[in-house]
Design a protein around this motif. Structure first.
Motif: not given
Length: 177
Positions: A156-159, A172-177, A144-149, A164-165
């Motif tokens: 964006p909704s969690p569903n 292997g990209r669990a954390e936002f860069p 959701m952070k990536i979709l916004v930024k 994308f999640a």
């Protein structure tokens, strides 16, 4: 039109079932009715022909099965079926339960605990050399952070972010860069 009646309900499934019994109307449930699959199969026509993988959020699994049927005549991508720690009845055989650290999920639309299409979903995963993925909230939050930024998608909704999640988890990209 005066012939159309809109009925709001706190119990829509129950009310729809009762209405179909009372009137003889055909009740289509995506969880079990194969009539919905042909509609979902049409989505394959709208996706690029050269993609290598699709990430499909699945509650009943109907979308995954129908989409796979739409691809059968073309190059079939790998199917990654995404579910949540709260409900992962379709991919339970494909995941290591010890990796699931929570039993809750912010993606609450994944709710089909019965998994009537489990065998069909496993066949899709097997035939496409895909995988089942249980997606925890940290991946959903990151998506959701990536979709916004990055994509400027507001709220964006969690569903909506679940597929994308799943991609972020697999690659292997669990954390936002």
């Amino acid at each position: 039109s005066k012939d159309i009646i809109l009925h709001e309900s706190e119990t829509p499934r129950k009310d729809a079932f009762q209405f179909s019994k009372k009137t003889g109307a055909h009740l289509i449930s995506t969880s079990t009715d194969d009539h919905c699959l042909s509609g979902y199969s049409q989505i394959a026509k709208e996706l690029p022909k050269d993609i290598e993988a699709v990430f499909v959020p699945a509650s009943s699994g109907a979308l995954a099965v129908g989409l796979f049927q739409g691809y059968k005549k073309n190059a079939v991508p790998h199917f990654f079926i995404t579910q949540t720690p709260r409900v992962h009845s379709l991919v339970a055989l494909d995941v290591d339960e010890s990796e699931i650290t929570s039993k809750s999920s912010m993606a609450d639309a994944i709710s089909d605990v019965v998994g009537a299409r489990k065998d069909q979903v496993h066949e899709v995963i097997r035939r496409t050399v895909g995988a089942g993925v249980v997606v925890e909230d940290r991946f959903i939050n990151n998506a959701m952070k990536i979709l916004v930024k990055q994509l400027k998608i507001t709220n964006p909704s969690p569903n909506g972010a679940l597929a994308f999640a799943g991609f972020l988890k697999v690659f292997g990209r669990a954390e936002f860069p």
